[in-house]
Design a protein around this motif. Structure first.
Motif, PDB file in Angstrom:
ATOM      1  N   PHE A 189      11.978 -15.072  18.491  1.00  0.00           N
ATOM      2  CA  PHE A 189      12.267 -14.568  17.153  1.00  0.00           C
ATOM      3  C   PHE A 189      13.067 -13.298  17.262  1.00  0.00           C
ATOM      4  O   PHE A 189      12.781 -12.433  18.095  1.00  0.00           O
ATOM      5  CB  PHE A 189      10.965 -14.299  16.380  1.00  0.00           C
ATOM      6  N   GLU A 190      14.072 -13.163  16.412  1.00  0.00           N
ATOM      7  CA  GLU A 190      14.810 -11.901  16.284  1.00  0.00           C
ATOM      8  C   GLU A 190      15.217 -11.754  14.827  1.00  0.00           C
ATOM      9  O   GLU A 190      15.774 -12.687  14.230  1.00  0.00           O
ATOM     10  CB  GLU A 190      16.043 -11.873  17.175  1.00  0.00           C
ATOM     11  N   GLY A 191      14.905 -10.613  14.259  1.00  0.00           N
ATOM     12  CA  GLY A 191      15.238 -10.382  12.857  1.00  0.00           C
ATOM     13  C   GLY A 191      15.625  -8.939  12.613  1.00  0.00           C
ATOM     14  O   GLY A 191      15.157  -8.021  13.294  1.00  0.00           O
ATOM     15  N   VAL A 192      16.515  -8.739  11.650  1.00  0.00           N
ATOM     16  CA  VAL A 192      16.912  -7.412  11.207  1.00  0.00           C
ATOM     17  C   VAL A 192      16.326  -7.215   9.807  1.00  0.00           C
ATOM     18  O   VAL A 192      16.568  -8.014   8.901  1.00  0.00           O
ATOM     19  CB  VAL A 192      18.443  -7.248  11.177  1.00  0.00           C
ATOM     20  N   PHE A 193      15.569  -6.138   9.646  1.00  0.00           N
ATOM     21  CA  PHE A 193      14.850  -5.888   8.413  1.00  0.00           C
ATOM     22  C   PHE A 193      15.500  -4.692   7.685  1.00  0.00           C
ATOM     23  O   PHE A 193      15.503  -3.588   8.224  1.00  0.00           O
ATOM     24  CB  PHE A 193      13.375  -5.614   8.680  1.00  0.00           C
ATOM     25  N   GLY A 220       0.813  -1.217   0.000  1.00  0.00           N
ATOM     26  CA  GLY A 220       0.000   0.000   0.000  1.00  0.00           C
ATOM     27  C   GLY A 220       0.840   1.258   0.000  1.00  0.00           C
ATOM     28  O   GLY A 220       0.440   2.272   0.594  1.00  0.00           O
ATOM     29  N   GLY A 221       1.994   1.196  -0.631  1.00  0.00           N
ATOM     30  CA  GLY A 221       2.874   2.349  -0.704  1.00  0.00           C
ATOM     31  C   GLY A 221       3.715   2.580   0.526  1.00  0.00           C
ATOM     32  O   GLY A 221       4.432   3.587   0.606  1.00  0.00           O
ATOM     33  N   VAL A 222       3.677   1.664   1.505  1.00  0.00           N
ATOM     34  CA  VAL A 222       4.429   1.810   2.752  1.00  0.00           C
ATOM     35  C   VAL A 222       5.402   0.644   2.892  1.00  0.00           C
ATOM     36  O   VAL A 222       5.015  -0.526   2.729  1.00  0.00           O
ATOM     37  CB  VAL A 222       3.488   1.845   3.975  1.00  0.00           C
ATOM     38  N   LYS A 223       6.667   0.954   3.183  1.00  0.00           N
ATOM     39  CA  LYS A 223       7.642  -0.107   3.417  1.00  0.00           C
ATOM     40  C   LYS A 223       7.303  -0.822   4.721  1.00  0.00           C
ATOM     41  O   LYS A 223       7.184  -0.195   5.778  1.00  0.00           O
ATOM     42  CB  LYS A 223       9.058   0.475   3.481  1.00  0.00           C
ATOM     43  N   THR A 224       7.150  -2.139   4.633  1.00  0.00           N
ATOM     44  CA  THR A 224       6.624  -2.925   5.746  1.00  0.00           C
ATOM     45  C   THR A 224       7.509  -4.143   5.997  1.00  0.00           C
ATOM     46  O   THR A 224       7.872  -4.845   5.046  1.00  0.00           O
ATOM     47  CB  THR A 224       5.190  -3.408   5.431  1.00  0.00           C
ATOM     48  N   PRO A 225       7.864  -4.431   7.257  1.00  0.00           N
ATOM     49  CA  PRO A 225       8.608  -5.660   7.540  1.00  0.00           C
ATOM     50  C   PRO A 225       7.684  -6.875   7.373  1.00  0.00           C
ATOM     51  O   PRO A 225       6.529  -6.856   7.798  1.00  0.00           O
ATOM     52  CB  PRO A 225       9.036  -5.480   9.000  1.00  0.00           C
ATOM     53  N   VAL A 226       8.204  -7.923   6.746  1.00  0.00           N
ATOM     54  CA  VAL A 226       7.436  -9.143   6.535  1.00  0.00           C
ATOM     55  C   VAL A 226       8.318 -10.352   6.836  1.00  0.00           C
ATOM     56  O   VAL A 226       9.557 -10.264   6.828  1.00  0.00           O
ATOM     57  CB  VAL A 226       6.893  -9.255   5.087  1.00  0.00           C
ATOM     58  N   VAL A 227       7.670 -11.475   7.110  1.00  0.00           N
ATOM     59  CA  VAL A 227       8.380 -12.750   7.223  1.00  0.00           C
ATOM     60  C   VAL A 227       7.724 -13.730   6.261  1.00  0.00           C
ATOM     61  O   VAL A 227       6.509 -13.701   6.046  1.00  0.00           O
ATOM     62  CB  VAL A 227       8.349 -13.308   8.663  1.00  0.00           C
ATOM     63  N   MET A 228       8.540 -14.582   5.652  1.00  0.00           N
ATOM     64  CA  MET A 228       8.030 -15.669   4.834  1.00  0.00           C
ATOM     65  C   MET A 228       7.906 -16.887   5.731  1.00  0.00           C
ATOM     66  O   MET A 228       8.874 -17.304   6.372  1.00  0.00           O
ATOM     67  CB  MET A 228       8.975 -15.948   3.663  1.00  0.00           C
ATOM     68  N   VAL A 229       6.704 -17.453   5.791  1.00  0.00           N
ATOM     69  CA  VAL A 229       6.410 -18.539   6.721  1.00  0.00           C
ATOM     70  C   VAL A 229       6.051 -19.798   5.938  1.00  0.00           C
ATOM     71  O   VAL A 229       5.145 -19.785   5.096  1.00  0.00           O
ATOM     72  CB  VAL A 229       5.257 -18.166   7.669  1.00  0.00           C
ATOM     73  N   GLU A 230       6.768 -20.873   6.221  1.00  0.00           N
ATOM     74  CA  GLU A 230       6.549 -22.162   5.568  1.00  0.00           C
ATOM     75  C   GLU A 230       5.749 -23.076   6.505  1.00  0.00           C
ATOM     76  O   GLU A 230       6.051 -23.163   7.690  1.00  0.00           O
ATOM     77  CB  GLU A 230       7.897 -22.795   5.241  1.00  0.00           C
ATOM     78  N   ASN A 231       4.751 -23.744   5.950  1.00  0.00           N
ATOM     79  CA  ASN A 231       3.961 -24.699   6.722  1.00  0.00           C
ATOM     80  C   ASN A 231       4.188 -26.106   6.154  1.00  0.00           C
ATOM     81  O   ASN A 231       3.666 -26.453   5.104  1.00  0.00           O
ATOM     82  CB  ASN A 231       2.471 -24.347   6.665  1.00  0.00           C
ATOM     83  N   SER A 232       4.968 -26.907   6.867  1.00  0.00           N
ATOM     84  CA  SER A 232       5.229 -28.292   6.441  1.00  0.00           C
ATOM     85  C   SER A 232       4.323 -29.278   7.172  1.00  0.00           C
ATOM     86  O   SER A 232       4.537 -30.492   7.098  1.00  0.00           O
ATOM     87  CB  SER A 232       6.696 -28.646   6.689  1.00  0.00           C
ATOM     88  N   GLY A 233       3.302 -28.773   7.871  1.00  0.00           N
ATOM     89  CA  GLY A 233       2.408 -29.635   8.637  1.00  0.00           C
ATOM     90  C   GLY A 233       1.233 -30.130   7.819  1.00  0.00           C
ATOM     91  O   GLY A 233       1.221 -30.059   6.584  1.00  0.00           O
TER      92      GLY A 233
END
Length: 286
Positions: free
Chosen positions: A280-284, A184-197
């Motif tokens: 969880f710890e992440g640098v974006f 939506g025109g705003v820089k946003t932190p995201v995570v890619m989440v995998e579901n192997s269940g």
């Protein structure tokens, strides 16, 4: 002895979904309303092979006019942007043949409610699986006058999403990447989440972040489901910051904007995936 629900199936085509309450109106035309609310908007049920699970949805007509409603089951998929795509064609692994709905059509008078029942009965030899389907509730077509001597049919639709865990199924979520994307025109932190269940899952979290300007924020993940075998982008949305103020002897709360995020951004905290909790710890970085 409880009366068994009739097994009802419909061939209604459902090309799109309208929100939980919709009003259709044009400037010079008489209002044509489809103002229906459904509670809850989704069901997450569980049963065992050979056993029936039943549920009831509450439908409320918020319009003064009666609503001519039709009901049908449908397949659904999540689109890449989190929308729902509906299809009447049966999937190879469809469980809609297990579903019985109470009725395929009714008229709901204005300002009244209806309890709508459905049930799901997996066969006795069903292996562990997650059954997913939608019950599509559609309003009758109305001719809306868009311009002089021009009319076109419109219809409102609501998709009631249903998950049924059959046997021992559960999600297994894993964060495989952290990134910054423009939403939506705003820089946003995201995570890619995998579901192997073997069942869908959702992230919930208590996260704190500090950006390059030293501004601290709280973040929460989008509640979009991650389906089995899927890797989905989940946005980490900054929460509003509230200030409590004393005004005329009463405590008042207002929302304060912290301005745009200055990247890079560090986020850490506890994630939950419906089954497990993990740090969880992440640098974006953009």
């Amino acid at each position: 002895m409880k009366k068994k629900l009739p097994r009802v199936f419909s061939a209604l085509a459902v090309p799109f979904v309208v929100g939980l309450a919709c009003t259709l109106q044009t400037g010079s035309a008489k209002a044509n309303e489809f103002a229906l609310s459904v509670s809850p908007p989704r069901f997450e049920l569980a049963t065992k092979p050979g056993q029936t699970v039943r549920a009831v949805a509450e439908l409320s007509n918020r319009s003064d006019a009666p609503a001519d409603l039709t009901f049908a089951t449908a397949e659904w998929e999540l689109t890449s942007d989190g929308g729902v795509a509906l299809s009447q064609a049966l999937k190879p692994d469809s469980c809609r043949q297990w579903v019985a709905i109470e009725r395929r059509q009714t008229v709901l008078p204005g300002r009244t409610s209806l309890r709508y029942r459905f049930e799901v009965t997996p066969p006795a030899d069903t292996p562990p699986t997650e059954c997913r389907f939608a019950i599509v509730i559609a309003g009758g077509d109305s001719n809306v006058e868009a311009a002089e001597n021009v009319q076109f049919p419109v219809a409102g639709q609501i998709a009631l999403i249903v998950y049924v865990a059959v046997g021992d199924v559960k999600p297994s979520l894993k964060i495989v990447k952290a990134a910054v994307v423009e939403i939506g025109g705003v820089k946003t932190p995201v995570v890619m989440v995998e579901n192997s269940g073997t069942a869908h899952g959702r992230l919930s979290a208590f996260l704190n972040g500090t950006d390059a300007a030293g501004v601290r924020r709280e973040f929460s993940p989008s509640t979009l489901p991650i389906l089995p075998g899927e890797t989905r982008m989940i946005a980490l949305n900054p929460d509003n910051v509230e200030d409590s103020l004393e005004m005329e002897g009463r405590e008042s709360t207002k929302t304060k904007s912290l301005g745009p995020i200055v990247f890079p951004l560090t986020i850490n905290g506890t994630m939950n995936d419906s089954i497990n909790s993990f740090r969880f710890e992440g640098v974006f970085e953009p």
